[in-house]
Design an enzyme around this catalytic site. Structure first.
Site, PDB file in Angstrom:
ATOM      1  N   TYR A 135       0.830  -1.209   0.000  1.00 62.57           N
ATOM      2  CA  TYR A 135       0.000   0.000   0.000  1.00 62.57           C
ATOM      3  C   TYR A 135       0.864   1.258   0.000  1.00 62.57           C
ATOM      4  O   TYR A 135       0.601   2.211  -0.748  1.00 62.57           O
ATOM      5  CB  TYR A 135      -0.913  -0.046   1.220  1.00 62.57           C
ATOM      6  CG  TYR A 135      -1.886   1.094   1.365  1.00 62.57           C
ATOM      7  CD1 TYR A 135      -3.033   1.163   0.575  1.00 62.57           C
ATOM      8  CD2 TYR A 135      -1.679   2.081   2.318  1.00 62.57           C
ATOM      9  CE1 TYR A 135      -3.938   2.198   0.730  1.00 62.57           C
ATOM     10  CE2 TYR A 135      -2.581   3.121   2.483  1.00 62.57           C
ATOM     11  CZ  TYR A 135      -3.710   3.181   1.687  1.00 62.57           C
ATOM     12  OH  TYR A 135      -4.601   4.204   1.842  1.00 62.57           O
ATOM     13  N   LYS A 144       0.957   4.084  -2.909  1.00 58.22           N
ATOM     14  CA  LYS A 144       0.511   5.437  -2.610  1.00 58.22           C
ATOM     15  C   LYS A 144       1.606   6.474  -2.838  1.00 58.22           C
ATOM     16  O   LYS A 144       1.322   7.599  -3.278  1.00 58.22           O
ATOM     17  CB  LYS A 144      -0.019   5.509  -1.181  1.00 58.22           C
ATOM     18  CG  LYS A 144      -1.360   4.807  -0.987  1.00 58.22           C
ATOM     19  CD  LYS A 144      -2.427   5.340  -1.938  1.00 58.22           C
ATOM     20  CE  LYS A 144      -3.824   4.892  -1.585  1.00 58.22           C
ATOM     21  NZ  LYS A 144      -4.834   5.382  -2.545  1.00 58.22           N
TER      22      LYS A 144
END
Length: 304
Positions: A165, A169
């Site tokens: 993640y 991101k």
């Protein structure tokens, strides 16, 4: 309808609930016709249901707005192009893309498997690129358009158990800057929001230790609907001078985030050896080293 997005068409991915739903409703309230995209799957990627997207569409229509549901996947080139085509088929144009679709496969780095890595990269990073790219030629031809991408302080600062993640991101932040640079000549803008909000994704955060419980209690105070106004503004012509920026939004607080720039430098006229790097360069710069901090360590104050 009147508002900052009057006459515009906005595409919002992952808009069947949480932050995406809030943004879709805010776009409609600001006058936009909205493509509500959502696969309707679980956080683990299972199932598939048009219900979440359609329910948001019905909310928008009940309030007097215009919207259409879409269940194509952002994680494939064909799916992303189908989402954009949905906007063109139903509303004849596209003016704003909000890349909000997301998933989680949290795992400590040393335990993460290939599927957990790829599935998160596919939805967040690849999905953001695919949908943005699908809209790019239309934005370019009409010489207008705006992208709003969802990044995260998990990538901008760091977090435990989120290597997939966090990488996605932080990659989105870099992608947004590249889009801003490449598309500025066509009057197309690209900005990021790092949202703090209680949603289906954040509800999976562990809450076992007192520290974890305190963090979750803070997040639960941050309403998903608070992200919508900033997203609408960034997507609208009113933000014509805002490009390539990263904003964190938590409750009623908007934070302009820093971007990597040189901090210190050292120079050795005769060149460096491995030994002199250790003896001279590292000690000279050590006072400016960044601590190994997580997002909640850096943004630690209570939401406003």
């Amino acid at each position: 309808m009147s508002g900052l997005m009057a006459g515009k068409v906005a595409l919002v991915t992952g808009a069947g609930g949480g932050i995406g739903r809030g943004i879709a409703l805010a776009m409609a309230a600001a006058g936009a016709r909205v493509v509500v995209n959502d696969l309707g799957v679980s956080m683990s990627g299972e199932g598939g249901d048009s219900g979440p997207a359609q329910r948001v569409v019905e909310e928008i229509r009940a309030a007097g707005g215009e919207a259409v549901a879409n269940t194509d996947s952002v994680s494939t080139w064909a799916g992303a192009n189908a989402i954009v085509q949905c906007a063109l088929d139903n509303f004849g144009r596209i003016d704003a893309v909000v890349n909000n679709a997301g998933n989680l496969r949290d795992r400590m780095f040393f335990k993460m498997n290939e599927e957990e890595w790829r599935s998160v990269i596919d939805v967040h990073l690849n999905g953001t690129f695919f949908v943005s790219r699908a809209a790019a030629n239309y934005f370019k031809d009409q010489e207008s358009g705006a992208y709003v991408h969802m990044t995260s302080t998990s990538g901008l600062i760091g977090n435990l158990g989120q290597a997939n993640y966090s990488a996605a991101k932080l990659g989105i932040a870099a992608l947004s800057k590249s889009i801003a640079l490449d598309m500025q000549r066509f009057n197309v803008r690209s900005n990021c929001i790092a949202p703090f909000a209680w949603s289906r994704m954040t509800s999976s955060i562990p809450a076992e230790t007192p520290e974890e419980k305190a963090r979750v209690a803070k997040l639960q105070k941050m309403e998903a609907g608070k992200i919508g106004p900033v997203a609408v503004y960034l997507a609208s012509p009113a933000a014509s001078e805002v490009n390539g920026q990263i904003f964190a939004v938590r409750a009623n607080e908007i934070i302009l985030m820093s971007q990597p720039r040189p901090v210190r430098s050292v120079h050795m006229s005769e060149g460096w050896t491995p030994e002199s790097v250790g003896e001279v360069a590292m000690p000279a710069m050590r006072s400016s080293f960044f601590k190994l901090e997580r997002s909640p360590d850096v943004i630690s104050w209570d939401p406003i």
